[in-house]
Write an enzyme that holds these catalytic residues in place. Structure first.
Site, PDB file in Angstrom:
ATOM      1  N   ILE A 120      56.413 -40.851  18.152  1.00  0.00           N
ATOM      2  CA  ILE A 120      56.508 -39.930  17.025  1.00  0.00           C
ATOM      3  C   ILE A 120      55.114 -39.352  16.780  1.00  0.00           C
ATOM      4  O   ILE A 120      54.174 -40.087  16.492  1.00  0.00           O
ATOM      5  CB  ILE A 120      57.016 -40.644  15.747  1.00  0.00           C
ATOM      6  CG1 ILE A 120      58.321 -41.387  16.006  1.00  0.00           C
ATOM      7  CG2 ILE A 120      57.101 -39.656  14.586  1.00  0.00           C
ATOM      8  CD1 ILE A 120      59.504 -40.520  16.375  1.00  0.00           C
ATOM      9  N   GLU A 121      55.002 -38.046  16.894  1.00  0.00           N
ATOM     10  CA  GLU A 121      53.754 -37.334  16.631  1.00  0.00           C
ATOM     11  C   GLU A 121      53.898 -36.675  15.258  1.00  0.00           C
ATOM     12  O   GLU A 121      54.884 -35.984  14.998  1.00  0.00           O
ATOM     13  CB  GLU A 121      53.525 -36.292  17.708  1.00  0.00           C
ATOM     14  CG  GLU A 121      52.259 -35.492  17.559  1.00  0.00           C
ATOM     15  CD  GLU A 121      52.061 -34.476  18.684  1.00  0.00           C
ATOM     16  OE1 GLU A 121      51.075 -33.743  18.639  1.00  0.00           O
ATOM     17  OE2 GLU A 121      52.911 -34.424  19.612  1.00  0.00           O
TER      18      GLU A 121
END
Length: 127
Positions: A121-122
């Site tokens: 998850i960015e």
């Protein structure tokens, strides 16, 4: 004119639905909703993430739905420094960052974390 305008939703496959709920609701602060026959989704902005549980996926589904295969980038609604502080308070380790990357429309500054199924998850801010 392009054929596609925007993303409406995507589907994640998880192992532990309760851990997934805690992460997406408590850490990422998305809104949990129920729909259909016992289905759930996480809402943010004008998009949503539908949830399938491994082995009990809804049809139709991806050819090979597996937990941990996604790499998602979200643009934060608050400055990235506020995101970093929230992640620390949530005991959510940052895998990498902050680093500068290239987003869909311009440069972004990002941190990377993992959800309970190890999806990458960015979380980013536009720069």
């Amino acid at each position: 004119m392009a054929l596609i305008d925007h993303l409406d939703h995507l589907v994640i496959t998880c192992i532990d639905v309760e851990a997934t709920k805690r992460f997406y609701v408590d850490v990422l602060q998305m809104r949990l909703e129920s729909f259909g026959a016992g289905r759930i989704s996480f809402h943010f902005g004008n998009q949503k993430i539908n949830v399938h549980v491994r082995g009990a996926e809804f049809e139709p589904k991806a050819h090979l739905p597996v937990p941990g295969a996604l790499d998602l980038c979200f643009i934060a609604a608050v400055p990235l420094d506020d995101v970093i502080e929230h992640l620390k308070r949530s005991n959510c380790p940052i895998v990498e960052g902050p680093v500068e990357r290239t987003g869909a429309t311009r440069k972004i500054r990002s941190v990377y974390i993992r959800d309970p199924d190890l999806n990458l998850i960015e979380i980013s801010e536009l720069i």
